[in-house]
Write a protein that holds these residues in place. Structure first.
Motif, PDB file in Angstrom:
ATOM      1  N   ARG A 191       4.554   2.202   9.489  1.00 54.89           N
ATOM      2  CA  ARG A 191       4.006   0.924   9.068  1.00 54.89           C
ATOM      3  C   ARG A 191       4.002  -0.039  10.255  1.00 54.89           C
ATOM      4  NH1 ARG A 191       6.839  -0.807   4.257  1.00 54.89           N
ATOM      5  NH2 ARG A 191       8.526   0.056   5.534  1.00 54.89           N
ATOM      6  N   LYS A 192       5.196  -0.149  10.805  1.00 48.44           N
ATOM      7  CA  LYS A 192       5.330  -1.334  11.873  1.00 48.44           C
ATOM      8  C   LYS A 192       4.360  -1.125  13.055  1.00 48.44           C
ATOM      9  CE  LYS A 192      10.274  -1.569  10.539  1.00 48.44           C
ATOM     10  NZ  LYS A 192      11.443  -0.804  10.620  1.00 48.44           N
ATOM     11  N   LEU A 193       4.127   0.207  13.585  1.00 42.58           N
ATOM     12  CA  LEU A 193       3.117   0.527  14.600  1.00 42.58           C
ATOM     13  C   LEU A 193       2.171   0.267  14.214  1.00 42.58           C
ATOM     14  CD1 LEU A 193       5.291   3.810  15.945  1.00 42.58           C
ATOM     15  CD2 LEU A 193       4.841   1.448  16.960  1.00 42.58           C
ATOM     16  N   PHE A 194       1.648   0.510  12.814  1.00 44.22           N
ATOM     17  CA  PHE A 194       0.054   0.067  12.401  1.00 44.22           C
ATOM     18  C   PHE A 194      -0.193  -1.283  12.653  1.00 44.22           C
ATOM     19  CE2 PHE A 194      -0.167   3.900   8.836  1.00 44.22           C
ATOM     20  CZ  PHE A 194      -0.775   4.645   9.767  1.00 44.22           C
ATOM     21  N   ARG A 195       0.965  -2.112  12.179  1.00 42.62           N
ATOM     22  CA  ARG A 195       0.755  -3.751  12.499  1.00 42.62           C
ATOM     23  C   ARG A 195       0.675  -4.006  13.706  1.00 42.62           C
ATOM     24  NH1 ARG A 195       5.142  -3.810   9.188  1.00 42.62           N
ATOM     25  NH2 ARG A 195       6.505  -4.901  10.674  1.00 42.62           N
ATOM     26  N   LYS A 196       1.573  -3.436  15.008  1.00 45.01           N
ATOM     27  CA  LYS A 196       1.722  -3.482  16.151  1.00 45.01           C
ATOM     28  C   LYS A 196       0.033  -3.505  16.811  1.00 45.01           C
ATOM     29  CE  LYS A 196       3.322  -1.859  20.641  1.00 45.01           C
ATOM     30  NZ  LYS A 196       4.219  -0.763  20.972  1.00 45.01           N
ATOM     31  N   HIS A 197      -0.625  -2.177  16.009  1.00 43.04           N
ATOM     32  CA  HIS A 197      -1.997  -2.151  16.747  1.00 43.04           C
ATOM     33  C   HIS A 197      -2.935  -2.670  15.764  1.00 43.04           C
ATOM     34  CE1 HIS A 197      -0.584   0.372  19.783  1.00 43.04           C
ATOM     35  NE2 HIS A 197       0.328   1.025  19.191  1.00 43.04           N
ATOM     36  N   ASP A 198      -2.649  -3.755  14.948  1.00 43.90           N
ATOM     37  CA  ASP A 198      -3.743  -4.532  14.269  1.00 43.90           C
ATOM     38  C   ASP A 198      -4.288  -3.898  13.215  1.00 43.90           C
ATOM     39  OD1 ASP A 198      -3.330  -6.955  16.091  1.00 43.90           O
ATOM     40  OD2 ASP A 198      -4.834  -6.069  17.398  1.00 43.90           O
ATOM     41  N   MET A 199      -3.608  -3.137  12.430  1.00 45.99           N
ATOM     42  CA  MET A 199      -4.046  -2.248  11.300  1.00 45.99           C
ATOM     43  C   MET A 199      -3.120  -2.675  10.303  1.00 45.99           C
ATOM     44  SD  MET A 199      -4.897   1.688  12.565  1.00 45.99           S
ATOM     45  CE  MET A 199      -3.217   1.827  13.355  1.00 45.99           C
ATOM     46  N   GLU A 200      -3.783  -3.511   8.908  1.00 41.28           N
ATOM     47  CA  GLU A 200      -3.059  -3.941   8.055  1.00 41.28           C
ATOM     48  C   GLU A 200      -2.813  -2.962   6.890  1.00 41.28           C
ATOM     49  OE1 GLU A 200      -3.662  -7.584   4.628  1.00 41.28           O
ATOM     50  OE2 GLU A 200      -5.375  -7.264   6.354  1.00 41.28           O
ATOM     51  N   ASN A 201      -1.732  -3.069   6.603  1.00 40.77           N
ATOM     52  CA  ASN A 201      -1.090  -2.293   5.263  1.00 40.77           C
ATOM     53  C   ASN A 201      -1.579  -2.878   4.084  1.00 40.77           C
ATOM     54  OD1 ASN A 201       0.531   0.147   6.814  1.00 40.77           O
ATOM     55  ND2 ASN A 201       1.593  -1.914   7.411  1.00 40.77           N
ATOM     56  N   VAL A 202      -2.296  -2.099   3.267  1.00 40.84           N
ATOM     57  CA  VAL A 202      -2.943  -2.699   2.191  1.00 40.84           C
ATOM     58  C   VAL A 202      -2.073  -2.488   0.892  1.00 40.84           C
ATOM     59  CG1 VAL A 202      -5.027  -3.041   0.600  1.00 40.84           C
ATOM     60  CG2 VAL A 202      -5.337  -2.997   3.191  1.00 40.84           C
ATOM     61  N   ALA A 203      -2.209  -0.895   0.653  1.00 43.08           N
ATOM     62  CA  ALA A 203      -1.558  -0.333  -0.584  1.00 43.08           C
ATOM     63  C   ALA A 203      -0.877   1.227  -0.342  1.00 43.08           C
ATOM     64  CB  ALA A 203      -2.598  -0.280  -1.664  1.00 43.08           C
ATOM     65  N   TYR A 204      -0.011   1.353  -0.729  1.00 42.60           N
ATOM     66  CA  TYR A 204       0.561   2.978  -0.809  1.00 42.60           C
ATOM     67  C   TYR A 204       0.907   3.372  -2.045  1.00 42.60           C
ATOM     68  CZ  TYR A 204       1.207   2.492   4.399  1.00 42.60           C
ATOM     69  OH  TYR A 204       1.170   2.186   5.690  1.00 42.60           O
ATOM     70  N   TRP A 205       0.266   4.563  -2.404  1.00 39.14           N
ATOM     71  CA  TRP A 205       0.792   5.279  -3.677  1.00 39.14           C
ATOM     72  C   TRP A 205       1.191   6.837  -3.594  1.00 39.14           C
ATOM     73  CZ3 TRP A 205      -4.317   2.851  -3.180  1.00 39.14           C
ATOM     74  CH2 TRP A 205      -4.430   1.595  -4.049  1.00 39.14           C
TER      75      TRP A 205
END
Length: 275
Positions: free
Chosen positions: A193-207
Motif C-alpha cells: 500500500r505504501k508503494l502504491f501511494r509512492k506511485h500516485d495510486m490511491e487506496n480506496v477500499a480493501y475487502w
C-alpha cells in the motif's frame, strides 16, 4: 528541585532552593510519553476494520437494456435501497464499452440485516411499481452475481468521497496460493500500500470475500487513478521499483503468494457516492 535567586529582606541576593514534588514531574512525563505512543500505534491510513457487511453486485443487462438498467438505479433503485437501510457505497461501469455491466457495492450492519432489508425491498409496493413501469417492454436484467465481503484491516475508511477532478477506478481481485493469504496480507500491510501511494495510486477500499466450506477468502480492493492510461503507467513503474522487486523476492522465497490476479478498470456513474 529548582534553583532561584532570593530577593526578599535578608536574602543578600543569594541562591536558595525551591523543592517541588518529583511525583508531578514523573506524572507529566509519563502522560506525554504515552500520548506519543498512542498517536504512533495506529497509522491514520489503517483504522480498525469496520464490522459492516458488504455486498458487491454485478448486473448483466438484457440485450439493448444497458442504459435502461443504469438509469433505473439513477432514478429509483438507490433511493429505495436507502429507505430500507442499505447503504450505497459506489456504482461503476467498465471503461471498456464491450463490457456492459453495472457493478455496485452496498453495506449493511450485518448479514441478518442484509437479508431482512432485501426481503423488505422486494415486497415494497413502491419498488414493485417501478419494476412494472420500467419492465413494461421486457426484463432489464439477464442475471445478477453477488459477492459477500467483510472489510479488511488494510482498508482506509470507506465513505462517500467525490474528488475535485474525475477519477478512474481499478477493481483488483487476488486469489492467494494455498495457505498463503496471511503472507499476502502482511505484504500489503507492510509494503504494498505504501508503494502504491509512492506511485500516485490511491487506496480506496480493501475487502476479504466470504467463503464456504473452509475455502480461502479472496482479497478484493479498489484503487483510484487520474485516468486508465496513468493507472497502467503507474503500475508499470510500481513493478519496476527496486524496493518492490526486493520485497516481492523476499516474500516469495517459498513460492508465489498468488495464483491469479484480476484487474478491471471502471468509471463511476454520475450517482455513485464514491467518485
Amino acid at each position: 528541585m529548582v534553583f532561584a535567586r532570593g530577593t526578599g529582606p535578608g536574602s543578600f541576593n543569594s541562591l536558595y532552593f525551591i523543592h517541588r514534588p518529583m511525583k508531578t514531574v514523573y506524572l507529566l512525563t509519563y502522560c506525554l510519553f504515552t500520548s506519543v505512543l498512542s498517536a504512533l500505534a495506529t497509522p491514520p491510513e489503517t483504522p480498525p476494520a469496520s464490522s459492516r457487511y458488504y455486498e458487491m453486485r454485478i448486473y448483466y443487462p438484457m440485450p439493448g437494456k444497458y442504459d435502461a438498467i443504469v438509469d433505473r438505479f439513477r432514478q429509483y433503485t438507490t433511493k429505495i435501497f436507502e429507505k430500507h437501510g442499505m447503504q450505497n457505497i459506489g456504482y461503476w461501469v467498465p471503461t471498456d464499452p464491450a463490457k456492459q455491466e453495472l457493478i455496485y457495492v452496498l453495506a449493511y450492519p450485518s448479514r441478518a440485516a442484509r437479508d431482512s432489508s432485501w426481503k423488505a425491498f422486494g415486497s415494497d409496493p413502491e419498488w414493485r411499481a417501478v419494476v412494472a413501469k420500467t419492465e413494461a417492454n421486457g426484463k432489464l436484467v439477464e442475471r445478477v452475481e453477488s459477492i459477500f465481503m467483510m472489510e479488511s484491516d488494510l482498508s482506509p475508511k470507506i465513505e462517500p468521497h467525490q474528488a475535485k477532478t474525475p477519477r478512474t477506478f481499478e477493481l483488483r481481485t487476488y486469489t492467494a496460493s494455498p495457505d498463503k493469504l496471511p503472507n499476502l496480507l502482511t505484504r500489503f500491510r507492510d509494503h504494498t500500500r505504501k508503494l502504491f501511494r509512492k506511485h500516485d495510486m490511491e487506496n480506496v477500499a480493501y475487502w476479504l470475500t466470504e467463503t464456504k466450506n473452509g475455502e480461502q477468502p479472496k482479497l478484493m480492493y479498489i484503487l483510484a487513478h487520474p485516468s486508465e492510461a496513468e493507472g497502467k503507467q503507474h503500475f508499470d513503474e510500481f513493478r519496476k521499483d527496486k524496493r518492490w522487486v526486493k520485497v516481492k523476492a523476499d516474500s516469495e522465497v517459498n513460492g508465489s503468494l498468488t495464483t491469479k490476479v484480476e484487474s478491471l478498470y471502471l468509471k463511476p456513474t454520475d450517482y455513485s457516492p464514491i467518485q
